[in-house]
Design a protein around this motif. Structure first.
Motif, mmCIF file in Angstrom:
data_model
loop_
_atom_site.group_PDB
_atom_site.id
_atom_site.type_symbol
_atom_site.label_atom_id
_atom_site.label_comp_id
_atom_site.label_asym_id
_atom_site.label_seq_id
_atom_site.Cartn_x
_atom_site.Cartn_y
_atom_site.Cartn_z
ATOM 1 N N ARG A 601 -12.840 -10.487 -18.533
ATOM 2 C CA ARG A 601 -12.921 -9.437 -19.557
ATOM 3 C C ARG A 601 -14.284 -8.755 -19.538
ATOM 4 O O ARG A 601 -14.386 -7.535 -19.712
ATOM 5 C CB ARG A 601 -12.644 -10.045 -20.933
ATOM 6 N N ILE A 602 -15.334 -9.532 -19.337
ATOM 7 C CA ILE A 602 -16.681 -8.962 -19.311
ATOM 8 C C ILE A 602 -16.844 -8.016 -18.127
ATOM 9 O O ILE A 602 -17.421 -6.935 -18.254
ATOM 10 C CB ILE A 602 -17.741 -10.087 -19.255
ATOM 11 N N THR A 608 -16.333 2.714 -14.922
ATOM 12 C CA THR A 608 -15.923 2.782 -13.510
ATOM 13 C C THR A 608 -14.619 2.036 -13.273
ATOM 14 O O THR A 608 -13.878 2.366 -12.346
ATOM 15 C CB THR A 608 -17.016 2.208 -12.586
ATOM 16 N N GLN A 609 -14.321 1.042 -14.111
ATOM 17 C CA GLN A 609 -13.063 0.319 -13.954
ATOM 18 C C GLN A 609 -11.858 1.225 -14.210
ATOM 19 O O GLN A 609 -10.768 0.976 -13.710
ATOM 20 C CB GLN A 609 -13.021 -0.886 -14.901
ATOM 21 N N MET A 610 -12.067 2.287 -14.986
ATOM 22 C CA MET A 610 -10.983 3.234 -15.254
ATOM 23 C C MET A 610 -10.814 4.237 -14.115
ATOM 24 O O MET A 610 -9.874 5.030 -14.115
ATOM 25 C CB MET A 610 -11.257 3.994 -16.561
ATOM 26 N N MET A 611 -11.717 4.196 -13.132
ATOM 27 C CA MET A 611 -11.720 5.205 -12.075
ATOM 28 C C MET A 611 -11.090 4.718 -10.771
ATOM 29 O O MET A 611 -10.979 5.484 -9.810
ATOM 30 C CB MET A 611 -13.166 5.663 -11.812
ATOM 31 N N GLY A 612 -10.692 3.436 -10.726
ATOM 32 C CA GLY A 612 -10.051 2.928 -9.525
ATOM 33 C C GLY A 612 -11.040 2.567 -8.435
ATOM 34 O O GLY A 612 -12.242 2.431 -8.657
ATOM 35 N N ARG A 616 -15.396 8.924 -8.184
ATOM 36 C CA ARG A 616 -16.059 10.159 -7.773
ATOM 37 C C ARG A 616 -16.661 10.834 -8.985
ATOM 38 O O ARG A 616 -16.171 10.684 -10.112
ATOM 39 C CB ARG A 616 -15.063 11.094 -7.086
ATOM 40 N N ILE A 617 -17.692 11.596 -8.748
ATOM 41 C CA ILE A 617 -18.395 12.255 -9.848
ATOM 42 C C ILE A 617 -17.461 13.155 -10.649
ATOM 43 O O ILE A 617 -17.550 13.224 -11.881
ATOM 44 C CB ILE A 617 -19.604 13.050 -9.312
ATOM 45 N N TYR A 618 -16.545 13.826 -9.975
ATOM 46 C CA TYR A 618 -15.655 14.742 -10.686
ATOM 47 C C TYR A 618 -14.422 14.041 -11.272
ATOM 48 O O TYR A 618 -13.471 14.704 -11.665
ATOM 49 C CB TYR A 618 -15.219 15.883 -9.765
ATOM 50 N N SER A 619 -14.465 12.717 -11.346
ATOM 51 C CA SER A 619 -13.337 12.013 -11.963
ATOM 52 C C SER A 619 -13.790 11.031 -13.042
ATOM 53 O O SER A 619 -13.085 10.079 -13.375
ATOM 54 C CB SER A 619 -12.526 11.276 -10.889
ATOM 55 N N ILE A 620 -14.979 11.238 -13.621
ATOM 56 C CA ILE A 620 -15.482 10.338 -14.674
ATOM 57 C C ILE A 620 -14.675 10.572 -15.962
ATOM 58 O O ILE A 620 -14.649 11.689 -16.486
ATOM 59 C CB ILE A 620 -16.978 10.563 -14.944
ATOM 60 N N PRO A 621 -14.021 9.546 -16.502
ATOM 61 C CA PRO A 621 -13.159 9.720 -17.678
ATOM 62 C C PRO A 621 -13.915 9.575 -19.005
ATOM 63 O O PRO A 621 -13.679 8.649 -19.782
ATOM 64 C CB PRO A 621 -12.127 8.606 -17.504
ATOM 65 N N PHE A 622 -14.833 10.500 -19.285
ATOM 66 C CA PHE A 622 -15.658 10.393 -20.490
ATOM 67 C C PHE A 622 -14.815 10.262 -21.756
ATOM 68 O O PHE A 622 -15.049 9.388 -22.587
ATOM 69 C CB PHE A 622 -16.566 11.619 -20.613
#
Length: 715
Positions: A601-602, A608-612, A616-622
């Motif tokens: 969990r930690i 980044t875990q949400m990004m696969g 990539r810089i243009y896929s950061i899920p803010f």
């Protein structure tokens, strides 16, 4: 054409060039050195979209407005490519709507993704560009990322993007406010040097005669000496009763003066504790260092009543809370960390003012295990890159240095108390495991005590145990979050008075009594839980050391669920392995085992875990990450309990929603399914979105809100 940015109701006009240049200067002023010219550019082009012909017609009262925030982002996208270019695109395109998600979406209707926004068409804005002539500064950010892997680099990039967003949105708001409402007052000033003299005087006035008093002074001296050394983060692991609150504030002031910091931010996990801590500071510092409280229970209207001789009105305090433009802020974990990981400007505006600060994290062991990674990242990044210093403290300190180094590579951490030989003096009670015990059997033991506290893990158990103990020959109190904050505070006051006068007193409570509550019982019974809970409960036993020793008896009931079950299982084994569970080695072993059990969990709860696998810089899920970042369970809603003190506030709800905050201390939080049940029973009503208990039979000052109270009478 003279381009206009703002027009007031009385006809005054601010030119777009003036607004852009003003915002650029403020944005630069907000930023740390390596970001100053990038921030200036960001402010200079953030509103160039207002130079579109249709938008200018709109500001003059002709036609409809068109989107303008994306134009500055488009300009960066097509004109220049540096490390900071995507950062500017996120920040400028999002500065009104809140940070967008990145992603591969090309759907023109997808308002949550930057890529979709950048594909929209705009009108020409060349006219305003020629007036401001933006210059792209050298790339000062590349050096931060050259040695990082793609995951660490992406985490840092997301942090810097939110930081730049904060610099811009606060600058944009301030310049707009200065033009549109120039008479508005905001910001607080203070004197660290004078405040330091006062807290030194306060601490020096305490006696140093007994062994305990001398030990307290020696431990505190180590802290004061340590904070003068060169480190980003100081760890203060001090036992209960050693004076952590005043010691940490004196250390923070010392550091702030030595390194010319702008502010001190004091972060506390519990709203129930924050008010009394703030009042301690207010009593010591008075007008030399005003305290800005930022938490859900603070009553700004009451501040107007209390500030008759200075300018700290409720309205001014509210505005200052927007961006923390104050030398001393006392706030909560939730407010602090959500101000780092949110996506909306209303939260992120204050983030840039975390720079050049000393930040104290009290009871740091209370950080939720699921949020350890983002929290230690925030602490590390703010101290490593924003020229701030952190002081983390607890009486039961986990090995946060391990996680800070693991996730950020930051090794600049200093243990402020290296000699712990005096800790033995603060061991004022012994801990005994007494095994499984039913609540009714426990009540038989409690009825024989003169001064006892029983702490259980659930509100249901607290209510049942209280009912078993009503025959107590003295006074018995029940404490849980089923009571309003106002009623809990009154009960704690009464308990304290009885204990000091030597009257027989029994308190049945949930864990809410374990932190920041200055009560001294002869005996404590604690249902098995985490070792930190057990030791915190010991802080209510023989607290003043008036007896040779006190007793804390640890018992079991049903074993609990989730993290509580894991913690209780580890604690049970440690009782078998260690003669003294309060020993430092035992505490260290407890956290080592618990963190190992929770390692999955930690490790996974990061942006980044949400990004696969291919971030990539243009896929950061803010935005998506912000929506999931909830440090407490938000699946509750407050129900106001009517009483004589809040009668007028409830009556005014229909006309003004500003009283909602003032009603907080009269609320009980319930689950949504409980609220639905209360609605079915017809015992709540709704006024302007606020739920009010309409049937007084379901609340009493002994056990609080009980939605089953009338079941026997309902057909």
């Amino acid at each position: 054409m003279e381009y206009i940015a703002h027009k007031t109701e009385d006809g005054r006009e601010q030119t777009l060039k003036e607004h852009l240049e003003n915002t650029a200067l403020l944005c630069r002023e907000n930023a740390i050195p390596d970001f100053k010219e990038i921030a200036y550019l960001c402010g200079l082009i953030h509103d160039i979209g207002k130079g579109q012909h249709s938008w200018q017609r709109y500001i003059r009262g002709e036609g409809r407005g068109i989107p303008h925030a994306l134009c500055g982002a488009l300009e960066v996208h097509k004109q220049h490519m540096t490390t900071y270019s995507p950062m500017l695109e996120y920040v400028i395109a999002s500065h009104h709507a809140g940070l967008y998600d990145g992603g591969l979406s090309v759907d023109e209707d997808d308002e949550k993704r930057l890529n979709a926004v950048l594909k929209r068409t705009t009108e020409s804005y060349d006219g305003i560009l020629k007036k401001i002539n933006p210059i792209y500064p050298p790339d000062t950010l590349l050096k931060y990322f050259s040695s990082l892997d793609k995951y660490s680099g992406m985490e840092l990039y997301a942090f810097f993007t939110r930081y730049l967003f904060s610099c811009l949105t606060d600058a944009d708001f301030i310049d707009t406010e200065r033009f549109c409402t120039p008479d508005v007052s905001r910001g607080i000033e203070g004197n660290f040097e004078e405040a330091y003299k006062r807290i030194c005087s306060k601490l020096d006035s305490f006696k140093a005669e007994t062994k305990l008093q001398k030990a307290r002074g020696e431990i505190q001296r180590q802290v004061y000496d340590a904070v003068s050394e060169d480190a980003n983060i100081f760890s203060i692991n001090m036992p209960t009763g050693s004076g952590k609150t005043l010691c940490s504030m004196r250390a923070a002031l010392k550091k702030a003066i030595e390194q010319k910091k702008k502010r001190i931010i004091y972060v506390i996990p519990f709203v129930s504790v924050i008010e009394q801590t703030a009042n301690v500071f207010k009593d010591i510092f008075s007008d030399s260092l005003p305290v800005l409280e930022h938490h859900s229970n603070y009553d700004f209207d009451k501040a107007d009543d209390n500030n008759t001789e200075n300018e700290l009105t409720g309205d001014k305090l509210k505005r200052t809370c927007e961006n923390w433009d104050a030398p001393l802020i006392v706030t909560t974990n939730i407010q602090f960390f959500e101000s780092v990981y949110h996506c909306k400007s209303s939260r992120l505006r204050k983030m840039h003012n975390m720079a050049d600060s000393v930040i104290v994290f009290d009871e740091v062991h209370m950080l939720p295990v699921d949020y350890i990674q983002p929290c230690v990242r925030a602490i590390s990044y703010i101290t490593k890159y924003l020229n701030s210093t952190a002081i983390i403290m607890s009486a039961t300190m986990p090995d946060f240095a391990k996680y800070i180094e693991k996730f950020t590579g930051n090794r600049s951490i200093k243990n402020a108390v290296s000699d712990t030989s005096d800790y033995e003096v603060f061991k004022k009670c012994r801990y005994t495991y007494i095994g499984v015990m039913e609540l009714e059997a426990l009540s038989s033991k409690l009825l024989t005590e003169d001064s006892a506290l029983a702490i259980v893990n659930t509100k249901k158990s607290a209510r049942e145990l209280y009912r078993f103990c009503t025959a107590f020959d003295g006074e018995v109190f029940h404490l849980s979050t089923n009571l309003t904050g106002a009623d809990r505070a009154e009960k704690i006051r009464l308990i304290g008075e009885r204990l000091k006068s030597g009257k027989r007193t029994l308190a049945i409570s949930t864990s809410l009594i374990e932190a920041g509550v200055d009560l001294d019982f002869q005996t404590v019974y604690r249902e098995n839980a985490g070792l930190d809970n057990i030791l915190q409960s010991g802080g209510r036993c023989n607290r003043e050391g008036l007896r040779e020793t006190g007793d804390v008896y640890v018992f079991e009931t049903d074993g609990g669920i989730g993290d509580l079950k894991i913690k209780a299982g580890i604690t049970r084994k440690l009782f078998e392995e260690f003669e003294d569970i309060s020993d430092e080695k035992c505490v260290s072993e407890y956290y080592s085992r618990f963190m190992t059990d929770c390692s999955g969990r930690i490790n996974r709860n990061s942006i980044t875990q949400m990004m696969g696998e291919k971030p990539r810089i243009y896929s950061i899920p803010f935005r998506s990450y912000a929506e999931k970042f909830e440090m407490i369970d938000e699946n509750t809603i407050g129900v106001v309990i009517p009483c004589e003190e809040n009668e007028k506030l409830i009556a005014s709800l229909e006309y003004t929603l500003s009283v909602k905050r003032r009603l907080q201390k009269y609320c009980v939080s319930v689950r949504h399914y409980e609220l639905e049940e209360m609605i079915k029973l017809g015992i709540v009503c709704e006024i302007s979105g606020v739920y009010i208990l309409s049937n007084p039979d379901y609340y009493n000052k002994e056990i609080g809100l009980d939605i089953n109270a009338g079941q026997d009478y309902i057909l």
